[in-house]
Design a protein around this motif. Structure first.
Motif, mmCIF file in Angstrom:
data_model
loop_
_atom_site.group_PDB
_atom_site.id
_atom_site.type_symbol
_atom_site.label_atom_id
_atom_site.label_comp_id
_atom_site.label_asym_id
_atom_site.label_seq_id
_atom_site.Cartn_x
_atom_site.Cartn_y
_atom_site.Cartn_z
ATOM 1 N N SER A 195 -22.966 32.259 20.461
ATOM 2 C CA SER A 195 -21.903 31.249 20.312
ATOM 3 C C SER A 195 -21.091 31.444 19.030
ATOM 4 N N TYR A 196 -20.712 32.688 18.805
ATOM 5 C CA TYR A 196 -19.932 33.055 17.618
ATOM 6 C C TYR A 196 -18.663 32.212 17.465
ATOM 7 N N GLN A 197 -17.930 31.986 18.572
ATOM 8 C CA GLN A 197 -16.687 31.222 18.485
ATOM 9 C C GLN A 197 -16.935 29.797 18.004
ATOM 10 N N LEU A 198 -18.030 29.206 18.458
ATOM 11 C CA LEU A 198 -18.352 27.853 18.024
ATOM 12 C C LEU A 198 -18.722 27.825 16.543
ATOM 13 N N LEU A 199 -19.493 28.790 16.106
ATOM 14 C CA LEU A 199 -19.904 28.841 14.704
ATOM 15 C C LEU A 199 -18.689 28.969 13.791
ATOM 16 N N ARG A 200 -17.762 29.832 14.155
ATOM 17 C CA ARG A 200 -16.538 29.998 13.347
ATOM 18 C C ARG A 200 -15.718 28.709 13.317
ATOM 19 N N ASN A 201 -15.606 28.039 14.456
ATOM 20 C CA ASN A 201 -14.809 26.828 14.508
ATOM 21 C C ASN A 201 -15.441 25.681 13.722
ATOM 22 N N VAL A 202 -16.759 25.587 13.749
ATOM 23 C CA VAL A 202 -17.433 24.573 12.934
ATOM 24 C C VAL A 202 -17.200 24.864 11.451
ATOM 25 N N LEU A 203 -17.261 26.135 11.067
ATOM 26 C CA LEU A 203 -16.974 26.511 9.689
ATOM 27 C C LEU A 203 -15.525 26.179 9.315
ATOM 28 N N ALA A 204 -14.610 26.358 10.267
ATOM 29 C CA ALA A 204 -13.206 26.003 10.027
ATOM 30 C C ALA A 204 -13.059 24.498 9.832
ATOM 31 N N ALA A 205 -13.732 23.709 10.671
ATOM 32 C CA ALA A 205 -13.680 22.253 10.543
ATOM 33 C C ALA A 205 -14.245 21.810 9.196
ATOM 34 N N HIS A 206 -15.312 22.458 8.768
ATOM 35 C CA HIS A 206 -15.919 22.141 7.476
ATOM 36 C C HIS A 206 -14.949 22.446 6.334
ATOM 37 N N ALA A 207 -14.319 23.616 6.376
ATOM 38 C CA ALA A 207 -13.408 24.027 5.309
ATOM 39 C C ALA A 207 -12.167 23.147 5.240
ATOM 40 N N LEU A 208 -11.679 22.718 6.408
ATOM 41 C CA LEU A 208 -10.441 21.930 6.468
ATOM 42 C C LEU A 208 -10.695 20.430 6.473
ATOM 43 N N GLN A 209 -11.989 20.041 6.477
ATOM 44 C CA GLN A 209 -12.375 18.626 6.566
ATOM 45 C C GLN A 209 -11.775 17.980 7.816
ATOM 46 N N CYS A 210 -11.884 18.700 8.921
ATOM 47 C CA CYS A 210 -11.385 18.236 10.210
ATOM 48 C C CYS A 210 -12.551 17.893 11.132
ATOM 49 N N SER A 211 -12.244 17.248 12.235
ATOM 50 C CA SER A 211 -13.217 17.089 13.311
ATOM 51 C C SER A 211 -13.022 18.252 14.280
ATOM 52 N N PHE A 212 -14.011 18.459 15.143
ATOM 53 C CA PHE A 212 -13.958 19.587 16.067
ATOM 54 C C PHE A 212 -14.488 19.167 17.429
#
Length: 275
Positions: A195-212
């Motif tokens: 689930s590489y795509q999910l891991l990257r997107n969660v990291l993106a949400a964390h960095a941007l302080q967004c929800s996912f």
């Protein structure tokens, strides 16, 4: 037959019937099942893979319109076209086309979709958003997110087999990887994380302080299971509360009537699928 293949069969058959009923120009791929690809009308006036209201809005927006020019990677599986090439969003199984059909619809802001997703109504969609995810080296990975709506990032799937896998060396190069995830609990093999795509997107949400939010078809419980397996490994409680899942069927039930009817006829996506 696995769930991804079964859904491809269903969508292809529905698209064939829809194209014939509506008299829409189309062709079939050489694969099994043969996938319907819709041929756009001259000068882009109409495209059978899109509801006309959504397509008109896409054509009027320069940024959105560029998404229509994304070249199909499986050109060898398709017959020759007078245009010289097929586009990804011509395919009846394109999750990007489905996403744009919904979120480019001009009446969406008057529907209940925003409330379903927990966002403000009327936000302008940004498709293929390039998120800057920090690496341990001090550089950034420009992770592509399917859709950004305000502070919501979204990954949309339809007939894709899974969320892909990647080598552990690649993922541990992200600055916040060990902070965000319980690495021992993540689904993995000796040298890869699933689930590489999910891991990257969660990291993106964390960095941007967004929800996912992961958006999937209710007919794909396998994808839901893969997402839950990742969610339970997220360490920060505040981030975990910003992670969610929704289905195309839930979105359809909250959509404007004409869009809802289109999704049911062309994709077999309706609120009835939730019952």
């Amino acid at each position: 037959m696995n769930l991804a293949v079964a859904l491809r069969h269903d969508l292809a058959e529905r698209a064939r019937k829809y194209a014939e009923t509506e008299g829409l120009p189309h062709c079939f791929s050489y694969g099994q099942p043969p996938i319907v690809c819709f041929v756009p009308y001259d000068h882009g006036a109409r495209h059978g893979n899109f509801l006309q209201e959504s397509h008109k809005a896409i054509r009027a927006n320069q940024t959105w319109r560029k998404r229509l020019e994304k070249v199909h990677t499986g050109r060898r599986s398709l017959p020759t076209t007078e245009r010289g090439r097929w586009m990804e969003l011509d395919s009846c199984t394109s999750s990007d086309a489905l996403l744009m059909n919904i979120f480019c619809h001009p009446s969406l802001s008057k529907s209940k979709v925003a409330a379903l997703l927990g966002i403000e109504p009327g936000l302008t969609p940004c498709f293929g958003y390039k998120a800057r995810v920090p690496l341990a080296s001090g550089k950034f990975d420009r992770t592509e997110v399917d859709l950004r709506l305000g502070d919501l990032l979204m990954e949309a799937k339809l007939t894709e087999s899974n969320f892909q896998s990647a080598g552990k060396v690649l993922l541990t190069a992200y600055r916040d990887f060990s902070e965000v995830f319980d690495q021992k609990q993540l689904p993995q093999t000796d040298d890869q994380y699933f689930s590489y795509q999910l891991l990257r997107n969660v990291l993106a949400a964390h960095a941007l302080q967004c929800s996912f939010c992961v958006l999937i078809d209710a007919r794909r419980p396998d994808l839901a299971g893969a997402w839950y397996a990742v969610m339970k490994c997220v360490r920060p409680v505040a981030l975990r509360t910003k992670l969610r899942i929704s289905t195309w069927q839930e979105v359809a039930e909250a959509a404007p009537p004409k869009l809802r009817a289109f999704l049911a006829a062309k994709y077999g996506i309706s609120g009835e699928g939730l019952k």
